[in-house]
Design an enzyme around this catalytic site. Structure first.
Site, PDB file in Angstrom:
ATOM      1  N   HIS B  67       0.831  -1.219   0.000  1.00 39.52           N
ATOM      2  CA  HIS B  67       0.000   0.000   0.000  1.00 39.52           C
ATOM      3  C   HIS B  67       0.863   1.264   0.000  1.00 39.52           C
ATOM      4  CE1 HIS B  67      -3.125  -2.861   1.067  1.00 39.52           C
ATOM      5  NE2 HIS B  67      -4.028  -1.916   0.923  1.00 39.52           N
ATOM      6  N   SER B  84      -6.461   3.914  -5.674  1.00 40.35           N
ATOM      7  CA  SER B  84      -5.890   4.685  -4.570  1.00 40.35           C
ATOM      8  C   SER B  84      -6.023   6.172  -4.816  1.00 40.35           C
ATOM      9  CB  SER B  84      -4.396   4.369  -4.402  1.00 40.35           C
ATOM     10  OG  SER B  84      -4.210   3.327  -3.506  1.00 40.35           O
ATOM     11  N   GLU B  86      -8.314   7.774  -6.526  1.00 31.95           N
ATOM     12  CA  GLU B  86      -9.699   8.185  -6.272  1.00 31.95           C
ATOM     13  C   GLU B  86      -9.978   8.275  -4.780  1.00 31.95           C
ATOM     14  OE1 GLU B  86     -11.648   6.035 -10.173  1.00 31.95           O
ATOM     15  OE2 GLU B  86     -12.527   5.589  -8.208  1.00 31.95           O
ATOM     16  N   ILE B 121      -5.741   2.779   5.981  1.00 31.03           N
ATOM     17  CA  ILE B 121      -7.081   3.083   6.483  1.00 31.03           C
ATOM     18  C   ILE B 121      -8.011   3.203   5.280  1.00 31.03           C
ATOM     19  CG2 ILE B 121      -6.688   5.601   6.483  1.00 31.03           C
ATOM     20  CD1 ILE B 121      -8.395   5.705   9.095  1.00 31.03           C
ATOM     21  N   CYS B 122      -9.255   2.809   5.462  1.00 33.69           N
ATOM     22  CA  CYS B 122     -10.218   2.919   4.369  1.00 33.69           C
ATOM     23  C   CYS B 122     -10.556   4.405   4.188  1.00 33.69           C
ATOM     24  CB  CYS B 122     -11.460   2.097   4.688  1.00 33.69           C
ATOM     25  SG  CYS B 122     -12.683   2.143   3.376  1.00 33.69           S
ATOM     26  N   ALA B 123      -9.856   5.060   3.262  1.00 33.59           N
ATOM     27  CA  ALA B 123      -9.953   6.513   3.112  1.00 33.59           C
ATOM     28  C   ALA B 123     -11.372   6.962   2.769  1.00 33.59           C
ATOM     29  CB  ALA B 123      -8.961   6.992   2.045  1.00 33.59           C
TER      30      ALA B 123
END
Lengths: 174, 174
Positions: B67, B84, B86, B121-123
């Site tokens: 990541h 990523s 987006e 982290i789930c942005a």
């Protein structure tokens, strides 16, 4: 690059350098970084092999499915990775005549239909005649035998890519 | 795309479509293809989660290391994957002021030094304030707790990427 240099790489640099020693599977070198310090190149190689062996069968099939066909559409469209492109060129895959191309396509297609993953072979250790012969022979293997055989080829490819990366530096001490 | 369509995809097409639902880990979707037929989208999701859980700890760390940093050099140099890019844009990572950028860099660097993998982290489920706060909080976690937490975030990101891919088709029946 000597082993102390390799051991001092951040995970980002390590994955940058070694991320494609297993085709399109940076996860594997990124995982193996956890096992530093390495005693030498063969220790990195052994850790990668051990990681691959620790995967469930579906994971090993997944590794194979990240590989391109030999003399397939990625070669044709220029979308092979740098490493695959060099290996396929060296094995004569760019110099097949039309009869050989159509034989290769037919056998690749039969192989994928039978096993659900592509035919993987260490192209650097074979020429086009050997590749076509082995593709044809391995097509008759049992599924389990062939998965093991294909994973052995992944390890051979990995070894040569690793050595190529590290030993291309003339100052290496590995 | 309905589930019958997904189930009829060749491994090549499946990896083409779903190869980046876990960032830069096509191995995972390629592995999960072995588990067809899927009963629905949540079944694909469950199979991916199960595969991730089956990996040795180093493999889970490897996933995290594939990541990019949030608001890091890949964002700056335009080398993020489409997904990523987006996600980071949506979470405001492209609109940080200079104080926020320097705080993010400092915390990311501390985090990587402590854990040996990047902060994931789930942005899409957070804005920039929440991201900075959680980065700062999670930095104090124990290593084992934080690995589990980060892998949970990988699964959330994966779920949203999966749904985005399949449900963006208005004809979907999943």
């Amino acid at each position: 690059m000597d082993i102390n240099t390799v051991n001092s790489l951040s995970y980002e640099d390590f994955v940058q350098v070694f991320g494609n020693v297993v085709e399109k599977c940076p996860l594997i070198s990124a995982a193996v970084w956890s096992r530093r310090p390495f005693t030498g190149l063969s220790d990195i190689e052994a850790n990668i092999a051990e990681f691959i062996d620790s995967l469930p069968r579906s994971g090993q099939e997944g590794i194979l499915r990240c590989h391109p066909d030999l003399a397939g559409k990625d070669l044709q469209s220029g979308t092979l990775t740098r490493e695959s492109n060099e290996e396929q060129s060296q094995a004569g895959m760019t110099a097949l005549d039309s009869v050989e191309i159509s034989r290769m396509r037919h056998l690749n297609s039969e192989y994928k239909k039978r096993f659900g993953f592509p035919f993987v072979i260490c192209a650097r250790m074979n020429d086009k005649e050997a590749i076509l012969r082995q593709l044809s022979e391995r097509l008759t293997n049992e599924r389990e035998t062939e998965l093991e055989r294909a994973i052995d080829e992944v390890k051979k490819i990995c070894r040569l890519r690793l050595y190529n990366l590290v030993l291309s530096d003339t100052q290496n001490k590995l």
